[in-house]
Motif scaffolding. Sequence first.
Motif, PDB file in Angstrom:
ATOM      1  N   SER A  37     -17.413  78.533 -44.528  1.00 12.26           N
ATOM      2  CA  SER A  37     -16.315  79.425 -43.812  1.00 12.26           C
ATOM      3  C   SER A  37     -15.421  78.662 -45.107  1.00 12.26           C
ATOM      4  O   SER A  37     -13.973  79.310 -45.323  1.00 12.26           O
ATOM      5  CB  SER A  37     -15.518  77.759 -43.157  1.00 12.26           C
ATOM      6  OG  SER A  37     -15.746  76.704 -43.714  1.00 12.26           O
ATOM      7  N   GLY A  38     -15.888  77.973 -45.625  1.00 14.55           N
ATOM      8  CA  GLY A  38     -15.170  78.040 -47.164  1.00 14.55           C
ATOM      9  C   GLY A  38     -14.734  79.751 -48.090  1.00 14.55           C
ATOM     10  O   GLY A  38     -13.337  79.569 -48.496  1.00 14.55           O
ATOM     11  N   TYR A  41     -11.350  81.286 -46.763  1.00 18.37           N
ATOM     12  CA  TYR A  41     -10.297  81.094 -47.603  1.00 18.37           C
ATOM     13  C   TYR A  41     -10.329  81.302 -48.640  1.00 18.37           C
ATOM     14  O   TYR A  41      -9.579  82.081 -48.762  1.00 18.37           O
ATOM     15  CB  TYR A  41     -10.780  79.529 -46.661  1.00 18.37           C
ATOM     16  CG  TYR A  41      -9.691  78.646 -45.921  1.00 18.37           C
ATOM     17  CD1 TYR A  41      -8.741  78.811 -45.438  1.00 18.37           C
ATOM     18  CD2 TYR A  41     -10.947  77.843 -45.310  1.00 18.37           C
ATOM     19  CE1 TYR A  41      -8.375  78.196 -44.272  1.00 18.37           C
ATOM     20  CE2 TYR A  41     -10.910  77.836 -43.285  1.00 18.37           C
ATOM     21  CZ  TYR A  41      -9.252  78.017 -43.165  1.00 18.37           C
ATOM     22  OH  TYR A  41      -9.487  77.321 -42.161  1.00 18.37           O
ATOM     23  N   ARG A  42     -11.109  81.377 -49.202  1.00 18.13           N
ATOM     24  CA  ARG A  42     -11.246  82.211 -50.412  1.00 18.13           C
ATOM     25  C   ARG A  42     -10.794  83.991 -50.555  1.00 18.13           C
ATOM     26  O   ARG A  42      -9.883  84.046 -51.482  1.00 18.13           O
ATOM     27  CB  ARG A  42     -13.019  81.513 -51.386  1.00 18.13           C
ATOM     28  CG  ARG A  42     -12.730  80.520 -51.849  1.00 18.13           C
ATOM     29  CD  ARG A  42     -14.441  80.256 -52.254  1.00 18.13           C
ATOM     30  NE  ARG A  42     -14.464  78.468 -52.698  1.00 18.13           N
ATOM     31  CZ  ARG A  42     -14.374  78.438 -54.336  1.00 18.13           C
ATOM     32  NH1 ARG A  42     -14.279  78.632 -54.710  1.00 18.13           N
ATOM     33  NH2 ARG A  42     -15.278  76.833 -54.021  1.00 18.13           N
ATOM     34  N   SER A 104      -7.887  76.233 -51.444  1.00 17.35           N
ATOM     35  CA  SER A 104      -7.046  74.757 -50.574  1.00 17.35           C
ATOM     36  C   SER A 104      -5.830  75.076 -50.590  1.00 17.35           C
ATOM     37  O   SER A 104      -5.365  74.469 -49.466  1.00 17.35           O
ATOM     38  CB  SER A 104      -7.660  74.288 -51.480  1.00 17.35           C
ATOM     39  OG  SER A 104      -6.373  72.759 -51.456  1.00 17.35           O
ATOM     40  N   ALA A 107      -5.709  76.924 -46.951  1.00 19.46           N
ATOM     41  CA  ALA A 107      -5.810  75.912 -46.203  1.00 19.46           C
ATOM     42  C   ALA A 107      -4.834  75.271 -45.149  1.00 19.46           C
ATOM     43  O   ALA A 107      -5.221  74.939 -44.132  1.00 19.46           O
ATOM     44  CB  ALA A 107      -6.812  75.485 -46.422  1.00 19.46           C
ATOM     45  N   ARG A 113      -4.899  78.629 -40.239  1.00 20.65           N
ATOM     46  CA  ARG A 113      -5.699  77.878 -40.280  1.00 20.65           C
ATOM     47  C   ARG A 113      -6.409  79.066 -38.853  1.00 20.65           C
ATOM     48  O   ARG A 113      -7.317  78.963 -37.731  1.00 20.65           O
ATOM     49  CB  ARG A 113      -5.729  76.327 -39.829  1.00 20.65           C
ATOM     50  CG  ARG A 113      -5.718  75.622 -41.597  1.00 20.65           C
ATOM     51  CD  ARG A 113      -5.862  73.936 -41.371  1.00 20.65           C
ATOM     52  NE  ARG A 113      -7.997  74.077 -41.021  1.00 20.65           N
ATOM     53  CZ  ARG A 113      -8.705  74.040 -42.458  1.00 20.65           C
ATOM     54  NH1 ARG A 113      -7.645  74.684 -43.170  1.00 20.65           N
ATOM     55  NH2 ARG A 113      -9.653  74.320 -42.296  1.00 20.65           N
ATOM     56  N   ARG A 134     -15.076  71.755 -44.259  1.00 16.53           N
ATOM     57  CA  ARG A 134     -14.693  70.997 -44.400  1.00 16.53           C
ATOM     58  C   ARG A 134     -14.398  70.693 -42.436  1.00 16.53           C
ATOM     59  O   ARG A 134     -13.726  69.021 -42.460  1.00 16.53           O
ATOM     60  CB  ARG A 134     -13.363  71.086 -44.549  1.00 16.53           C
ATOM     61  CG  ARG A 134     -12.749  72.215 -46.144  1.00 16.53           C
ATOM     62  CD  ARG A 134     -13.656  70.735 -47.539  1.00 16.53           C
ATOM     63  NE  ARG A 134     -13.559  71.213 -48.279  1.00 16.53           N
ATOM     64  CZ  ARG A 134     -14.377  72.065 -49.231  1.00 16.53           C
ATOM     65  NH1 ARG A 134     -15.153  72.805 -48.336  1.00 16.53           N
ATOM     66  NH2 ARG A 134     -14.296  72.467 -51.109  1.00 16.53           N
ATOM     67  N   ASP A 135     -13.641  71.232 -41.404  1.00 16.81           N
ATOM     68  CA  ASP A 135     -13.525  70.829 -40.237  1.00 16.81           C
ATOM     69  C   ASP A 135     -14.133  71.419 -39.415  1.00 16.81           C
ATOM     70  O   ASP A 135     -14.250  71.359 -37.843  1.00 16.81           O
ATOM     71  CB  ASP A 135     -12.500  71.550 -40.243  1.00 16.81           C
ATOM     72  CG  ASP A 135     -11.857  72.585 -39.917  1.00 16.81           C
ATOM     73  OD1 ASP A 135     -12.949  73.223 -40.397  1.00 16.81           O
ATOM     74  OD2 ASP A 135     -10.967  73.063 -39.301  1.00 16.81           O
ATOM     75  N   ARG A 184      -8.118  69.142 -55.820  1.00 11.79           N
ATOM     76  CA  ARG A 184      -8.624  69.876 -54.318  1.00 11.79           C
ATOM     77  C   ARG A 184      -9.431  68.271 -53.293  1.00 11.79           C
ATOM     78  O   ARG A 184      -8.453  68.749 -52.354  1.00 11.79           O
ATOM     79  CB  ARG A 184      -9.928  70.587 -54.232  1.00 11.79           C
ATOM     80  CG  ARG A 184      -9.715  71.718 -53.449  1.00 11.79           C
ATOM     81  CD  ARG A 184     -10.175  73.393 -54.510  1.00 11.79           C
ATOM     82  NE  ARG A 184     -11.406  73.650 -54.812  1.00 11.79           N
ATOM     83  CZ  ARG A 184     -12.240  73.785 -54.447  1.00 11.79           C
ATOM     84  NH1 ARG A 184     -12.538  74.157 -53.722  1.00 11.79           N
ATOM     85  NH2 ARG A 184     -13.330  73.808 -54.721  1.00 11.79           N
ATOM     86  N   ASP A 188      -7.438  68.438 -49.779  1.00 14.16           N
ATOM     87  CA  ASP A 188      -8.099  68.522 -48.972  1.00 14.16           C
ATOM     88  C   ASP A 188      -8.179  67.699 -47.385  1.00 14.16           C
ATOM     89  O   ASP A 188      -8.295  67.684 -46.764  1.00 14.16           O
ATOM     90  CB  ASP A 188      -9.698  69.386 -48.409  1.00 14.16           C
ATOM     91  CG  ASP A 188      -9.796  71.129 -49.080  1.00 14.16           C
ATOM     92  OD1 ASP A 188      -8.482  71.501 -49.720  1.00 14.16           O
ATOM     93  OD2 ASP A 188     -10.830  70.843 -50.552  1.00 14.16           O
ATOM     94  N   ARG A 191      -4.268  67.017 -46.009  1.00 13.78           N
ATOM     95  CA  ARG A 191      -3.507  67.545 -45.286  1.00 13.78           C
ATOM     96  C   ARG A 191      -3.237  66.891 -43.607  1.00 13.78           C
ATOM     97  O   ARG A 191      -3.843  66.510 -43.544  1.00 13.78           O
ATOM     98  CB  ARG A 191      -3.807  69.124 -45.297  1.00 13.78           C
ATOM     99  CG  ARG A 191      -5.391  69.222 -45.638  1.00 13.78           C
ATOM    100  CD  ARG A 191      -5.558  70.397 -45.120  1.00 13.78           C
ATOM    101  NE  ARG A 191      -7.098  70.532 -44.553  1.00 13.78           N
ATOM    102  CZ  ARG A 191      -7.857  71.431 -44.799  1.00 13.78           C
ATOM    103  NH1 ARG A 191      -8.468  72.505 -46.495  1.00 13.78           N
ATOM    104  NH2 ARG A 191      -9.089  71.620 -44.246  1.00 13.78           N
TER     105      ARG A 191
HETATM  106  O1   DC Z   1     -16.001  75.362 -49.850  1.00  8.31           O
HETATM  107  P1   DC Z   1     -14.942  75.630 -50.510  1.00  8.31           P
HETATM  108  O2   DC Z   1     -15.025  75.529 -51.681  1.00  8.31           O
HETATM  109  O3   DC Z   1     -15.344  77.186 -50.901  1.00  8.31           O
HETATM  110  O4   DC Z   1     -13.261  75.837 -49.818  1.00  8.31           O
HETATM  111  C1   DC Z   1     -12.755  76.186 -50.886  1.00  8.31           C
HETATM  112  C2   DC Z   1     -11.496  75.547 -50.345  1.00  8.31           C
HETATM  113  O5   DC Z   1     -11.163  76.395 -48.625  1.00  8.31           O
HETATM  114  C3   DC Z   1     -11.486  74.077 -49.595  1.00  8.31           C
HETATM  115  O6   DC Z   1     -11.031  73.653 -51.122  1.00  8.31           O
HETATM  116  C4   DC Z   1     -10.449  73.854 -48.961  1.00  8.31           C
HETATM  117  C5   DC Z   1     -10.892  75.309 -48.261  1.00  8.31           C
HETATM  118  N1   DC Z   1     -11.965  75.123 -46.619  1.00  8.31           N
HETATM  119  C6   DC Z   1     -10.973  74.661 -45.408  1.00  8.31           C
HETATM  120  O7   DC Z   1      -9.549  73.890 -45.592  1.00  8.31           O
HETATM  121  N2   DC Z   1     -11.503  74.325 -44.448  1.00  8.31           N
HETATM  122  C7   DC Z   1     -13.323  74.550 -44.507  1.00  8.31           C
HETATM  123  N3   DC Z   1     -13.691  74.913 -43.299  1.00  8.31           N
HETATM  124  C8   DC Z   1     -14.145  75.132 -45.596  1.00  8.31           C
HETATM  125  C9   DC Z   1     -12.914  75.183 -47.103  1.00  8.31           C
END
Ligand code: DC
Length: 230
Positions: A37-38, A41-42, A104, A107, A113, A134-135, A184, A188, A191
Amino acid sequence: MTNTNIPVITIDGPGGAGKGTVSLRLATHLGWHTLDSGAMYRVLAIAAHRHKISLKNEIELATLATRLEVYFSPLPDLDTTQVILEGSDVSKELRTETCGATASQIATIPQVRQALLGRQRDFCQLPGLVAEGRDMGTVVFPDASLKFFLTASCEERAHRRYKQLINIGIDAKLSDLVVEITERDKRDSTRTIAPLIAAANALVIDTTGVSIEKVVAGVLKRVLSVISEQ
Ligand code: DC
């Protein structure tokens, strides 16, 4: 809503905790799908830059998130996911810390989201899904069969990130990574929407000083024992 007949394993935690590697190896072992999922967002951060959309324009960013033409192909042998955005391979650009920092920021936007929620849940397909982020265990797949939360000291995570970046040919400085990862983590975790936090029923694993092979073996052992009980 998620399809409760399809098994989901969630792996959440901060950057550099080993989530990506563990989820790819676990999914390969089980023959299941993966969701990074990251990377969503990237890739949105890269697309916003390409389409000249300001990070302050929450509505346009959310619209872009809904329409984004992106394909993810797991590459378990390389411990990474190939990402094709609008026909071009952005897999390398995606891994820079600049991209992570912008992701980030993006996000933190509730509309973004919300726009990505359905797209993430679409990955839930038979025979099963390993979802990392993250979630995943708190918001996206709250009914997941099994939840893990991986963590490690900031220094160790920065070290792992450093090695990953150098391995794929991206220049990096360890001291900068420590600062960027700390910033970061803070954004994260603090928030208001879907912050980085372990789900109440997640198994928390501190991977500081533990090799990735051992972490994967421990997670796999737990998964196989739960599957055999069902
Ligand atoms: O896991 P990553 O480093 O690739 O994630 C990049 C950014 O994306 C992380 O700093 C916050 C956001 N992110 C998020 O808010 N929720 C997720 N489920 C995954 C990533």
